[in-house]
Design an enzyme around this catalytic site. Structure first.
Site, PDB file in Angstrom:
ATOM      1  N   VAL A  86     -94.794 115.135  27.358  1.00  0.00           N
ATOM      2  CA  VAL A  86     -95.224 114.392  28.540  1.00  0.00           C
ATOM      3  C   VAL A  86     -93.994 114.104  29.387  1.00  0.00           C
ATOM      4  O   VAL A  86     -92.988 113.605  28.885  1.00  0.00           O
ATOM      5  CB  VAL A  86     -95.938 113.075  28.142  1.00  0.00           C
ATOM      6  CG1 VAL A  86     -96.237 112.234  29.387  1.00  0.00           C
ATOM      7  CG2 VAL A  86     -97.228 113.367  27.382  1.00  0.00           C
ATOM      8  N   GLY A  93     -89.341 111.372  29.648  1.00  0.00           N
ATOM      9  CA  GLY A  93     -90.233 112.314  28.987  1.00  0.00           C
ATOM     10  C   GLY A  93     -90.262 112.031  27.499  1.00  0.00           C
ATOM     11  O   GLY A  93     -89.430 111.274  26.982  1.00  0.00           O
ATOM     12  N   LYS A  94     -91.217 112.596  26.825  1.00  0.00           N
ATOM     13  CA  LYS A  94     -91.239 112.474  25.363  1.00  0.00           C
ATOM     14  C   LYS A  94     -92.093 113.595  24.807  1.00  0.00           C
ATOM     15  O   LYS A  94     -93.002 114.085  25.479  1.00  0.00           O
ATOM     16  CB  LYS A  94     -91.847 111.124  24.955  1.00  0.00           C
ATOM     17  CG  LYS A  94     -91.448 110.678  23.567  1.00  0.00           C
ATOM     18  CD  LYS A  94     -90.062 110.073  23.552  1.00  0.00           C
ATOM     19  CE  LYS A  94     -89.641 109.632  22.166  1.00  0.00           C
ATOM     20  NZ  LYS A  94     -88.447 108.776  22.217  1.00  0.00           N
ATOM     21  N   GLY A  95     -91.797 114.003  23.580  1.00  0.00           N
ATOM     22  CA  GLY A  95     -92.580 115.049  22.948  1.00  0.00           C
ATOM     23  C   GLY A  95     -92.960 114.656  21.547  1.00  0.00           C
ATOM     24  O   GLY A  95     -92.321 113.788  20.931  1.00  0.00           O
TER      25      GLY A  95
END
Ligand code: NAD
Length: 426
Positions: free
Chosen positions: A70, A115-117
């Site tokens: 995201v 962001g992050k995953g």
């Protein structure tokens, strides 16, 4: 402090980090008088990518894992944020973590978005070869959205420098040349930065020292309890104990070890390395795992997972300062209880920002091809953490809000200003 918004009072956000993040956002946006359009832009993620990742396991079977990336905001720079491998990853969790990264980078005023995953998997049951295949295919699936100018991942829960090296190599093979600045938290030999493994724990210590100064306390009289003995908690424990704090308890997944006189942290680390657990340590007492957070102390550092301090247990906390090493450890309802208990909160988007700050240094060094010594990294980290702590506390005093809402307001203001200057491209 004015009454919390209705969203902050909902018990549902005690289970769902995205609702918790949104509740804080709403409160800060309301106090900033942000117009409706800007609120809509800032509240939603720019991009949410979902990928299904086929991996051939060692026994020949094919398994498909689901992963997310995201990108919450790209207004102030490339998306920045870690990748988490865990069985309980959800899109809402990744969404919340991505938004927190936007606010965190804005609080410490570095030129990144958020962001992050996450990949839904249990890395403990995967072999190294399977983990490598999973990492490389995940990277390949999201590769069009990655890059030093687009999105720069980093380690998070259950990911580390080895996984970052695989991500960087996969990206570089597609680019047909080495691109070290595409991820941070890499091994030193591949463009990593000195001081990065310690950075988040060091940042926690720097802001705690600043809070002590404000409250007229001294490290040598300060008892610390830490939840989580991984990258953040382990480093915070090591550095704080070396700086003279009394780290009296460590609470981890497998138990809590307690010594009111202060634990010997290097010895506890050695014990865990030898036995695989922090329990059974001869220089500490094993106490009920669930009681770790509630032991008497001056500083509590939750450095494990989200939502551990809730309306159901906040009243049991016995600390003066809460330094949030983890992302989202405290729910909005718990905040209300902690406010009544007069606990000084150093909110996650400030307290654990040392990691992304040194990740920024790593990205800068990679792009310059010029590497700094550890002293330079630590001095610049110290400068940014102190400035940011003071900015949040001053902002709170000026606007009559607590530290958490002050940090959110400061961040929202900075991101909204960047969007206003850029305008909405049509
Ligand atoms: P890690 O995987 O290295 O360590 C996590 C630790 O928490 C492990 O020791 C694990 O056993 C323990 N743990 C997990 N669930 C627990 C529970 N329910 N109770 C007690 N202990 C539990 O992860 P990390 O990188 O140290 O990250 C910890 C937190 O800090 C996460 O919220 C992460 O998002 C946040 N964070 C990490 C960084 C970083 O640089 N690594 C930066 C900012 C924020």
């Amino acid at each position: 402090m004015a009454a919390a918004t209705p969203a902050a009072m909902s018990t549902e956000n005690e289970r769902n980090p995205w609702l918790a993040a949104a509740a804080r956002f709403d409160e800060a946006a309301l106090r900033l008088n942000l117009d409706d359009g800007m609120q809509k832009v800032l509240r939603s993620a720019s991009r949410e990518i979902c990928v299904n990742i086929p991996v051939q396991l060692d026994d020949g079977r094919i398994e498909v894992f689901t992963g997310y990336r995201v990108q919450h905001s790209l207004a102030r720079g490339p998306a920045k944020g870690g990748i988490r491998f865990a069985p309980d990853v959800t899109l809402d969790e990744v969404r919340a973590l991505a938004a927190w990264m936007t606010w965190k980078c804005a609080v410490v005023n570095i030129p990144f978005g958020g962001g992050k995953g996450g990949v839904i998997c249990d890395p403990n049951v995967l072999s190294d070869a399977e983990l490598e295949k999973l990492t490389r295919r995940y990277t390949a699936e999201i590769i069009d959205f990655l890059g030093p100018e687009r999105d720069v991942p980093a380690p998070d829960i259950n990911t580390n420098e080895k996984i970052m090296a695989w991500m960087m190599d996969t990206y570089s093979m597609h680019a047909r040349h080495l691109v070290t600045a595409v991820v941070t938290g890499k091994p030193m030999a591949l463009g990593g930065s000195r001081g990065r493994p310690e950075a988040t724990g060091r940042g926690c210590m720097i802001v705690t020292l600043r809070a002590l100064r404000l409250l007229g306390m001294r490290p040598e009289d300060t008892r610390v309890v830490i939840q989580g003995f991984g990258n953040v908690g382990g480093m915070a424990a090591k550095l704080m104990s070396a700086a003279g704090f009394k780290v009296v308890a460590i609470a981890d997944y497998d138990g809590t070890v307690y010594n009111p006189k202060g634990l010997d942290i290097p010895a506890l680390q050695k014990h865990r390395k030898e036995t695989g657990s922090i329990t059974g340590f001869s220089e500490g007492e094993d106490v009920d795992k669930a009681e770790g957070l509630f032991l008497p102390c001056d500083v509590l550092v939750p450095a494990a997972v989200e939502n551990v301090i809730t309306s159901a247990n906040a009243d049991k906390l016995r600390c003066k300062i809460l330094c949030e090493g983890a992302n989202g450890p405290t729910t909005p309802l718990a905040d209300l209880v902690l406010h009544d208990k007069n606990i000084f909160i150093i909110p996650d988007i400030l307290a654990n920002a040392g990691g992304v700050t040194v990740s920024y240094f790593e990205w800068v060094q990679d792009r310059q091809g010029f590497f700094w010594n550890e002293q330079m990294v630590n001095e610049r980290l110290q400068e940014i953490m102190v400035e940011s702590f003071d900015a949040v506390v001053d902002y709170g005093a000026k606007h009559g809000v607590n530290n958490r809402i002050a940090a959110y307001m400061l961040a929202l203001d900075r991101v909204a200003f960047a969007i206003k200057l850029r305008g909405i491209y049509a």
